[in-house]
Design a protein around this motif. Structure first.
Motif, PDB file in Angstrom:
ATOM      1  N   LYS A  92       4.138 -22.226  19.805  1.00  0.00           N
ATOM      2  CA  LYS A  92       4.448 -21.835  18.426  1.00  0.00           C
ATOM      3  C   LYS A  92       3.256 -21.153  17.761  1.00  0.00           C
ATOM      4  N   ILE A  93       2.065 -21.676  17.984  1.00  0.00           N
ATOM      5  CA  ILE A  93       0.871 -21.060  17.410  1.00  0.00           C
ATOM      6  C   ILE A  93       0.666 -19.676  18.025  1.00  0.00           C
TER       7      ILE A  93
ATOM      8  N   GLU B 223       2.964 -17.705  19.155  1.00  0.00           N
ATOM      9  CA  GLU B 223       3.970 -16.790  18.619  1.00  0.00           C
ATOM     10  C   GLU B 223       3.607 -16.328  17.208  1.00  0.00           C
ATOM     11  N   MET B 224       2.998 -17.206  16.423  1.00  0.00           N
ATOM     12  CA  MET B 224       2.633 -16.857  15.048  1.00  0.00           C
ATOM     13  C   MET B 224       1.465 -15.881  15.000  1.00  0.00           C
ATOM     14  N   GLY B 225       0.570 -15.993  15.955  1.00  0.00           N
ATOM     15  CA  GLY B 225      -0.618 -15.151  15.955  1.00  0.00           C
ATOM     16  C   GLY B 225      -0.364 -13.817  16.611  1.00  0.00           C
ATOM     17  N   ARG B 226      -1.292 -12.928  16.396  1.00  0.00           N
ATOM     18  CA  ARG B 226      -1.238 -11.613  17.026  1.00  0.00           C
ATOM     19  C   ARG B 226      -2.407 -11.535  17.997  1.00  0.00           C
TER      20      ARG B 226
END
Length: 176
Positions: free
Chosen positions: A111-112, A114-117
């Motif tokens: 999840k982290i 996916e949130m980050g770029r």
């Protein structure tokens, strides 16, 4: 955000004090201290074992040419788990042990991630299966050059000897 940080900064110690008092009333003060030390020791052993495993998984993904974002995030969560276990208290120990559970840690790491770029950059030295140039060569020659005019060939202010372009031993002066 500053209020959240302040709430956490005040909330965690108050929660730990409350849980210490409750556990101390049930099992005694000495047993509470011993249990706190034992959870820290057990946590450090788990951190060492699982940390090495995550490092090996990240290395395997790198060797396969894949991005190790999930493994890196899992390593960050393991470090956080270790920090929680070093902080004396049962509430933080509980959170730390939760983060040691691989399914939960993998879910949070995904999840982290996916949130980050995240972008992957690589540099390969020596033998590699990557091609750096259009012609397929991977040799890189780094150097410096300066343009020397005919006047500079004859006289130089720094008195550094320079080879003339008509010198037969000068490989740069040969027209091939």
């Amino acid at each position: 955000m500053p209020l959240l940080f302040l709430a956490i900064l005040i909330g965690i110690p108050l929660t730990e004090i409350y849980v210490f008092i409750a556990v101390g009333e049930e099992i005694g003060a000495l047993n509470t201290v011993i249990l706190t030390v034992l959870t820290a020791i057990a946590g450090m052993a788990l951190l060492r074992h699982q940390g090495l495993s995550v490092i090996m998984q990240a290395q395997e993904r790198l060797n396969a040419g894949q991005s190790p974002v999930k493994e890196v995030m899992s390593g960050v969560l393991l470090a956080l788990a270790g920090l929680f276990l070093l902080i004396p208290g049962f509430a933080t120990d509980f959170l730390g042990f939760l983060l040691f559970m691989p399914p939960l840690r993998d879910y949070l790491a995904s999840k982290i991630g996916e949130m980050g770029r995240f972008t992957a950059h690589s540099a390969h030295y020596g033998q590699s299966h990557y091609s750096h140039h259009k012609d397929g060569s991977s040799t890189i020659i780094d150097g410096e050059y300066s343009v020397v005019t005919e006047d500079e060939e004859k006289t130089s202010d720094d008195e550094t000897p320079r080879l003339k372009s008509d010198d037969k031993d000068n490989p740069w002066g040969k027209n091939t």
